[in-house]
Design a protein around this motif. Structure first.
Motif, PDB file in Angstrom:
ATOM      1  N   ARG A 195       0.867  -0.986   0.495  1.00  0.00           N
ATOM      2  CA  ARG A 195       0.170   0.055  -0.399  1.00  0.00           C
ATOM      3  C   ARG A 195       0.902   1.214   0.035  1.00  0.00           C
ATOM      4  N   LEU A 199       1.584   4.352  -3.281  1.00  0.00           N
ATOM      5  CA  LEU A 199       1.088   5.526  -2.790  1.00  0.00           C
ATOM      6  C   LEU A 199       2.134   6.597  -3.258  1.00  0.00           C
ATOM      7  N   THR A 202       1.586   6.551  -6.886  1.00  0.00           N
ATOM      8  CA  THR A 202       0.869   7.549  -7.730  1.00  0.00           C
ATOM      9  C   THR A 202       1.231   8.736  -6.995  1.00  0.00           C
ATOM     10  N   PHE A 319      -6.914  15.139  -4.017  1.00  0.00           N
ATOM     11  CA  PHE A 319      -7.329  15.597  -2.603  1.00  0.00           C
ATOM     12  C   PHE A 319      -9.248  14.894  -2.180  1.00  0.00           C
ATOM     13  N   ARG A 321     -12.290  13.891  -1.817  1.00  0.00           N
ATOM     14  CA  ARG A 321     -13.222  12.695  -1.289  1.00  0.00           C
ATOM     15  C   ARG A 321     -14.826  13.499  -0.809  1.00  0.00           C
ATOM     16  N   SER A 331      -9.686   4.189   3.800  1.00  0.00           N
ATOM     17  CA  SER A 331      -8.063   4.232   3.476  1.00  0.00           C
ATOM     18  C   SER A 331      -8.214   5.482   2.294  1.00  0.00           C
ATOM     19  N   THR A 333      -7.601   8.178  -0.853  1.00  0.00           N
ATOM     20  CA  THR A 333      -6.358   9.161  -1.170  1.00  0.00           C
ATOM     21  C   THR A 333      -6.670  10.738  -1.016  1.00  0.00           C
ATOM     22  N   LEU A 335      -6.563  10.630  -4.186  1.00  0.00           N
ATOM     23  CA  LEU A 335      -6.327  11.119  -5.678  1.00  0.00           C
ATOM     24  C   LEU A 335      -5.842  10.200  -6.753  1.00  0.00           C
TER      25      LEU A 335
END
Lengths: 385, 130
Positions: A195, A199, A202, A319, A321, A331, A333, A335
């Protein structure tokens, strides 16, 4: 001499006052400012514009804007008249804002941020005002930021590689036998490291997109095979939550596309992964591929929580959500879709969606069948092997 | 089984690769930078070099320039093992004769062993991620 009309004198004084005010305003603008008439001839230019471009006022007033102020690509190639923001502002009657490069009088090329507004009178453009800013420093800071993120990401990955490698070595018995409980714990460590790795990837990819450095290496891609690969990689995650993951793609003639397979896969993988993540247990995720005349259309539909109407316009924002997602799934991000949109655009495609809250969402990605613009090509993989 | 030179500055990873590769019955020599690798090559004849790019004293690219893989050692396979995905350095490594590049943090030990076997046998299919 007849006495002058006092009201006419007042109007004349007011006009003069307006002119002086406009002149003062124009000259005091901290950015470069240029005004033109309806033919694009420069009628006014402020001291900042003269300083940035390296000309004096006499050289500019009366000159034809597009000829005197040369706009170029980063490579130095001159941008055609029709693509110039000032032309588009005249043609559309709308304000155009974008980044470009200007060639100064001494030949130096500088990045500029431009806003051109047409001056409209009774629906017709009678001139334009361009305000521009030298953004050399911003470009340099952006480059430094990208370099920093790239190096920091690389440094983060080194200890991560050791964590993963040793965990795998323990799982695979390189250091002797271990119990099932120990194995399970090690798998948790590997999964957390993965994970973290995703990240970092990404972040790296976003840095590349934002700095315009996405490497596009097109080749002929069989979309059905690629889609099968993506589904296969997510089958376990879907199965774990009893989600039916289905693929509909033409079987008789394989849909092919000349594009970057790794970037394309990253796009599809993100969409399928999102669909699974935001679909309740027992739901459905359907991945459909359609070959159209000029493009390939990929659709990823889910029976998930959907995107609330008020969140829809922000869904591709970095960013961001949606509120209903934040409540149920922590969980993410914010992104993923920002990255996907950047990648789709890097491949010359388009992305959009339809969504109904509590019913589900369908994301559409249309990529042209012909090659996207190759910004940079090399032998290495764009993303991870 | 092959002679493999591992050039990796991170001691933990260098040691891990040695354990993994020796368990596959390869003969492994370790170096922690390009300069040490050149020194090791005076006595060690590798079939494959597992090469990191970013290392102190002498990095992977400088090592490749000194080693002159293309002209002097065309039979030796160089596998770039880095976390600098998609970088100009990776492109340069290919130009200097590297056979392929894999990303460290995505590659599990068993995949590393497989990629090495594939590279030695000239197979080029993509290694699956960990």
């Amino acid at each position: 001499m007849p006495p002058s009309d006092p009201s006419a004198t007042l109007v004349s004084l007011k006009q003069e006052e307006q002119q002086v005010l406009a002149e003062a305003l124009f000259s005091s603008i901290g950015d470069g400012a240029i005004a033109t008439d309806e033919f694009g001839k420069i009628t006014r230019i402020n001291p900042t514009a003269l300083r940035i471009l390296g000309y004096n006022e006499r050289e500019m007033i009366g000159a034809w804007f597009p000829k005197k102020i040369i706009s170029v690509h980063e490579s130095g190639e001159v941008i055609s008249l029709i693509d110039r923001p000032i032309t588009r502002a005249f043609l559309t009657g709308k304000t155009i804002a974008e980044k470009a490069y200007y060639r100064k009088k001494n030949g130096q090329i500088i990045p500029v941020s431009i806003t051109v507004s047409p001056i409209m009178l009774q629906g017709k453009p009678v001139g334009a005002i361009e305000v521009f800013r030298d953004i050399t420093l911003e470009f340099e800071i952006d480059r430094m930021k990208s370099d920093f993120i790239s190096l920091a990401s690389h440094q983060l990955r080194t200890p991560l590689s050791a964590i993963k490698t040793y965990s795998h070595m323990l799982i695979d018995g390189y250091m002797g036998d271990i119990t099932d409980a120990q194995k399970k714990s090690l798998h948790t460590i590997v999964s957390a490291a993965n994970r973290m790795n995703e990240l970092i990837s990404t972040l790296l990819n976003i840095t590349r997109i934002e700095s315009g450095n996405v490497t596009v290496t097109p080749k002929m891609v069989n979309v059905r095979e690629l889609a099968e690969e993506v589904n296969k990689e997510h089958a376990l995650a879907a199965n774990d939550r009893d989600i039916t993951l289905t693929l509909h793609a033409p079987t008789k003639t394989a849909p092919t596309i000349f594009t970057d397979s790794l970037l394309f896969k990253e796009i599809l993988s993100n969409l399928v992964s999102n669909a699974i993540k935001y679909t309740p247990d027992g739901g459905k995720v359907t991945f459909t591929v359609r070959s159209r005349r000029y493009d390939i259309l990929c659709m990823v539909s889910d029976t998930g929580m959907g995107i609330p109407k008020y969140s829809q316009e922000h869904i591709f924002t970095k960013f961001f959500r949606a509120h209903n997602v934040v409540k149920q799934e922590t969980s993410g991000t914010g992104l993923g879709l920002y990255l996907v949109k950047g990648l789709v655009e890097a491949l010359g495609g388009k992305i959009w969606f339809e969504s109904t809250e509590n019913k589900g969402t369908t994301f559409y990605v249309a990529l042209p069948k012909t090659a996207p613009t190759v910004k940079n090509s090399n032998n290495s993989s764009n993303l991870e092997d | 089984m092959a002679n493999i030179l591992v050039v990796e500055d991170d001691k933990d990873l260098n040691n891990a690769y040695k354990i993994i590769l020796e368990s596959e019955n390869h003969t492994v020599m370790s170096a922690f930078n390009g300069k040490q690798a050149l020194k090791a090559l005076e006595t060690f004849e590798p079939d494959l070099i597992l090469l990191d790019l970013l290392m102190p004293i002498m990095g992977g690219l400088e090592f490749l320039q000194h080693y002159d893989l293309v002209n002097k050692h065309p039979g030796v396979k160089v596998l770039i093992f880095t976390n600098m995905e998609n970088s100009p350095e990776v492109t340069e490594a290919y130009n200097l004769g590297a056979a392929r590049c894999i990303i460290k943090s995505w590659t599990a030990p068993q995949n590393l062993a497989r990629v090495i076997t594939d590279t030695l046998e000239n197979r080029t299919e993509t290694a699956s991620a960990a």
